[in-house]
Design a protein around this motif. Structure first.
Motif: not given
Length: 312
Positions: A159-160, A163, A167
């Motif tokens: 995950d960045t 990202d 979500r």
């Protein structure tokens, strides 16, 4: 309920769309004033302002939310509640007191962890396995108000912050609408935050985003992912600043014995030495040029940069 929504960046657009699609009525939107954006630094409305205007909503853009005209207009609108997502300015008590049900903030952490402007970045930077989102009533103290609802979200290994925030923006928007529904129905009551587990997440600056190659590889990985896309991880190369995108930690065939910041260039791969083991570079962006895979960038190096390459 009659609502006034407050928010500014793109991440708040998801919440505004969800509230607009709910059973509640958005009477107006509060957002930060138009500001320079993009490479051309053209003055543009915030993403929230753009959506609000497209939706035919009144847009309020006080430079400081304590300005009299703003407070007077808010009283005229007389909202029942004011949902907030990433507005970007502290609200005075005079504004907090106007809606009977208060200002309900959607914050992207499980409070009281990571109070402040950059909760998602700090969750990744510090290696958290779980984060989430919280709805709570705004009070004068930073992100310290009583909590209405919480959801959790796993932090994935690659995950960045972009990202993860994407979500959380989607799931958090649903949580915000459910919170507004519960407040209207009288079925939801806010509970005080725990006194233990408080941590703070100040905004990350470009100085925070400079990679220190003496650190272990896993900390460099976290730093780069936390700073992607904003403020953007970077390193010095040839006296100039080079932007970096996420690296690969477990790189098969990585060379041994690289010094910190030293580069090893192979066909189709570029490795950088760290305080523990080398990492495989992803994309890079030299100043004034486009983002490109590190291997493509390395093929264009000349002179000492090609024979003795290294990051500062």
């Amino acid at each position: 309920m009659r609502l006034v929504f407050a928010g500014t960046p793109a991440v708040a657009v998801t919440a505004l769309r969800a509230v607009l699609a709910s059973r509640h009525t958005v009477e107006a939107v509060v957002t930060r004033p138009d500001a320079p954006a993009g490479r051309g630094r053209r003055v543009e409305p915030s993403p929230v302002a753009a959506l609000a205007r497209d939706s035919g909503l009144e847009v309020l853009t006080p430079r400081r939310p304590r300005e009299r005209w703003f407070l007077d207009r808010l009283r005229e609108i007389a909202p029942d509640c004011c949902p907030v997502t990433a507005y970007g300015a502290l609200l005075p008590q005079a504004a907090l007191d106007i809606p009977p049900h208060g200002w309900v903030n959607l914050h992207f952490s499980v409070l009281p962890a990571w109070r402040g402007a950059a909760p998602v970045q700090h969750a990744i930077l510090h290696g958290d396995d779980i984060t989430g989102a919280t709805t709570f009533r705004l009070v004068a103290e930073l992100d310290a108000g009583p909590v209405f609802g919480v959801l959790t979200e796993a932090v994935r290994p690659a995950d960045t912050s972009g990202d993860l925030l994407g979500r959380l923006a989607a799931s958090g928007a649903e949580l915000l609408v459910a919170t507004l529904d519960g407040i209207e129905e009288g079925s939801l009551r806010a509970v005080p935050q725990p006194a233990e587990g408080i941590s703070f997440a100040p905004k990350l600056t470009p100085a925070d985003a400079q990679v220190d190659w003496k650190l272990p590889a896993h900390l460099i990985d976290r730093q780069i992912r936390a700073c992607t896309p904003d403020p953007g991880a970077w390193t010095a190369f040839g006296g100039e600043r080079m932007k970096l995108w996420p690296v690969t930690l477990s790189a098969a065939g990585a060379p041994e014995g690289l010094g910190t910041g030293e580069l090893h260039i192979e066909r189709g791969a570029v490795y950088a030495g760290t305080g523990s083991h080398p990492v495989l570079l992803g994309d890079v962006q030299p100043p004034g040029k486009r983002r490109t895979p590190a291997a493509d960038w390395a093929r264009g190096l000349r002179g000492d940069q090609a024979t003795r390459p290294g990051f500062g």
